[in-house]
Design a protein around this motif. Sequence first.
Motif, mmCIF file in Angstrom:
data_model
loop_
_atom_site.group_PDB
_atom_site.id
_atom_site.type_symbol
_atom_site.label_atom_id
_atom_site.label_comp_id
_atom_site.label_asym_id
_atom_site.label_seq_id
_atom_site.Cartn_x
_atom_site.Cartn_y
_atom_site.Cartn_z
ATOM 1 N N UNK A 116 31.175 12.933 -4.663
ATOM 2 C CA UNK A 116 29.975 13.418 -4.089
ATOM 3 C C UNK A 116 28.694 12.626 -3.775
ATOM 4 N N UNK A 117 29.010 11.385 -3.970
ATOM 5 C CA UNK A 117 27.789 10.490 -4.042
ATOM 6 C C UNK A 117 26.858 10.636 -5.368
ATOM 7 N N UNK A 118 27.392 11.016 -6.433
ATOM 8 C CA UNK A 118 26.381 10.642 -7.476
ATOM 9 C C UNK A 118 26.265 9.680 -8.094
ATOM 10 N N UNK A 119 25.204 9.039 -8.114
ATOM 11 C CA UNK A 119 25.004 7.755 -8.663
ATOM 12 C C UNK A 119 24.942 7.611 -10.305
ATOM 13 N N UNK A 120 24.788 8.666 -10.791
ATOM 14 C CA UNK A 120 24.847 8.876 -12.259
ATOM 15 C C UNK A 120 26.296 9.297 -12.814
ATOM 16 N N UNK A 121 27.369 8.915 -11.851
ATOM 17 C CA UNK A 121 28.673 9.423 -12.044
ATOM 18 C C UNK A 121 29.265 8.806 -13.661
ATOM 19 N N UNK A 122 29.079 7.691 -13.619
ATOM 20 C CA UNK A 122 29.633 7.114 -15.052
ATOM 21 C C UNK A 122 28.895 7.678 -16.459
ATOM 22 N N UNK A 123 27.341 7.758 -16.232
ATOM 23 C CA UNK A 123 26.803 8.230 -17.175
ATOM 24 C C UNK A 123 27.106 9.730 -17.580
ATOM 25 N N UNK A 124 27.418 10.417 -16.755
ATOM 26 C CA UNK A 124 27.683 11.846 -16.785
ATOM 27 C C UNK A 124 29.222 11.887 -17.417
ATOM 28 N N UNK A 125 30.143 11.037 -16.918
ATOM 29 C CA UNK A 125 31.639 11.099 -17.383
ATOM 30 C C UNK A 125 31.433 10.784 -18.756
ATOM 31 N N UNK A 126 30.665 9.490 -19.360
ATOM 32 C CA UNK A 126 30.770 9.290 -20.457
ATOM 33 C C UNK A 126 30.114 10.484 -21.354
ATOM 34 N N UNK A 127 29.194 11.108 -21.104
ATOM 35 C CA UNK A 127 28.588 12.222 -21.770
ATOM 36 C C UNK A 127 29.531 13.417 -21.991
ATOM 37 N N UNK A 128 30.240 13.534 -20.954
ATOM 38 C CA UNK A 128 31.403 14.669 -20.784
ATOM 39 C C UNK A 128 32.444 14.371 -21.946
#
Length: 225
Positions: A116-128
């Motif tokens: 989806x083009x989310x630039x914060x993908x890694x940060x969000x993945x780590x939080x989840x």
Amino acid sequence: MAVKTAIKVKNLTHTVTANTGDLTILKKINMEIKEGESVAIIGASGSGKSTLLGLLAGLDINTAGDIYLYDHAFSEMDEEQRAILRGQYVGFIFQSFHLLPSLQAVENVMLPAELKGDKDARQKAEALLSKVGLSERLTHYPNQLSGGEQQRVAIARAFASSPKILFADEPTGNLDEGNGKIIIDQLFDLNHTHGTTLVMVTHDNELAQKCDRQLVMSAGQLVEN
């Protein structure tokens, strides 16, 4: 403020061609699911539960009737348009996890957000992954994780794109009782945190009773809505 309708189904029928002729799996189903609701689809094996779930998610196309996701009619779309709609609205948790074996846990969870083009993908993945208790497993590959851990990665991945509707097909089906309880608790915790509409097929009575509503299917029809 009026609650939005997330899913609306009108006279849904689905027929497939078998060796013995046409087989009608779903028969004139009508239903509505409101935004933020949690709904369990229950019934005996062969009643059409998983077929219905796949159609609601736009993974397959019904024979007759209409399915609307937030007033978008699947019947008016081609496959590319349905895929775009799924990307905007839908997350899916499969019984068999469906993780990519060549990607680490964090990379599996990042994938939907990256698409989806989310630039914060890694940060969000780590939080989840931290939210589901896997902060120490970020760089592990699926074959290095237990079944319960893989399902938790799958749940985190399903929430990574912030879906409005989450579909789950027997999310505890391949897990022992202990891991199943962990998955149930985490699934509803994430659901409540994100306000996501949750629709699941399950044989797990404890899981079904945690939902706001149970839809009971028998022989391809809704017998209790």
